[in-house]
Design an enzyme around this catalytic site. Structure first.
Site, PDB file in Angstrom:
ATOM      1  CB  CYS A 118      -0.813   5.960  -2.616  1.00  0.00           C
ATOM      2  SG  CYS A 118      -0.651   4.319  -1.891  1.00  0.00           S
ATOM      3  CD  GLU A 158      -4.887   6.422  -4.855  1.00  0.00           C
ATOM      4  OE1 GLU A 158      -5.589   5.472  -5.225  1.00  0.00           O
ATOM      5  OE2 GLU A 158      -3.656   6.312  -4.625  1.00  0.00           O
ATOM      6  CB  CYS A 169      -4.194   0.957  -0.738  1.00  0.00           C
ATOM      7  SG  CYS A 169      -3.481   2.464  -0.019  1.00  0.00           S
ATOM      8  CB  CYS A 210      -5.536   5.740  -0.685  1.00  0.00           C
ATOM      9  SG  CYS A 210      -3.801   6.009  -1.125  1.00  0.00           S
TER      10      CYS A 210
END
Length: 142
Positions: free
Chosen positions: A60, A62, A101, A104
């Site tokens: 991801c 992030e 998500c 994250c």
């Protein structure tokens, strides 16, 4: 319960930074999410997610942006945001803010329980504290 707060000009700047990185680096099937993190001293770092043919190994945006910031010496974070870039087959002409998500949310909270997360909420873009997105966090000592 989320105690939503409106975005400040600094938050709007953070969203624009995430949009700029994914607009510049978008690659169909490789990168369609951009993220930006603001450090406690106001520095902004940006990054894109890493897509993979095997979804389990995708990373991801992030996580990438936090790793990038840490690699550059930043260790205290104030706010984070991720945005999605439309795919060529979508009838959308602009990026939009997306919520982190679950993994994250865990990761962000591991690097600071006072980090604000900018996300879509009830039809608007707002911000809240990461711990509001992760009540009763695993491993919490409270």
């Amino acid at each position: 319960m989320i105690k939503e707060r409106p975005l400040t000009e600094a938050d709007e700047q953070l969203v624009r930074a995430a949009e700029e990185v994914i607009e510049k680096q978008y690659r169909f099937g490789k990168h369609h999410i951009g993220a930006a993190v603001r450090t406690s001293n106001g520095d902004i770092f940006t990054a894109v997610h890493l897509e993979a043919n095997v979804g389990r190994i995708a990373v991801c945006a992030e996580a990438v942006v936090i790793g990038k910031a840490i690699s550059e010496g930043a260790h205290e974070f104030d706010a984070i945001v991720a945005v999605a870039h439309p795919h060529p087959h979508e009838d959308i002409d602009h990026c939009w803010v997306v919520a982190p998500c679950g993994m994250c949310r865990e990761l962000i909270s591991d690097y600071g329980d006072n980090i604000d997360v900018i996300l879509p909420y009830k039809g608007n873009v707002k911000k809240c504290n990461v711990m509001e997105l992760l009540p009763e966090k695993y491993g919490s000592s409270d």
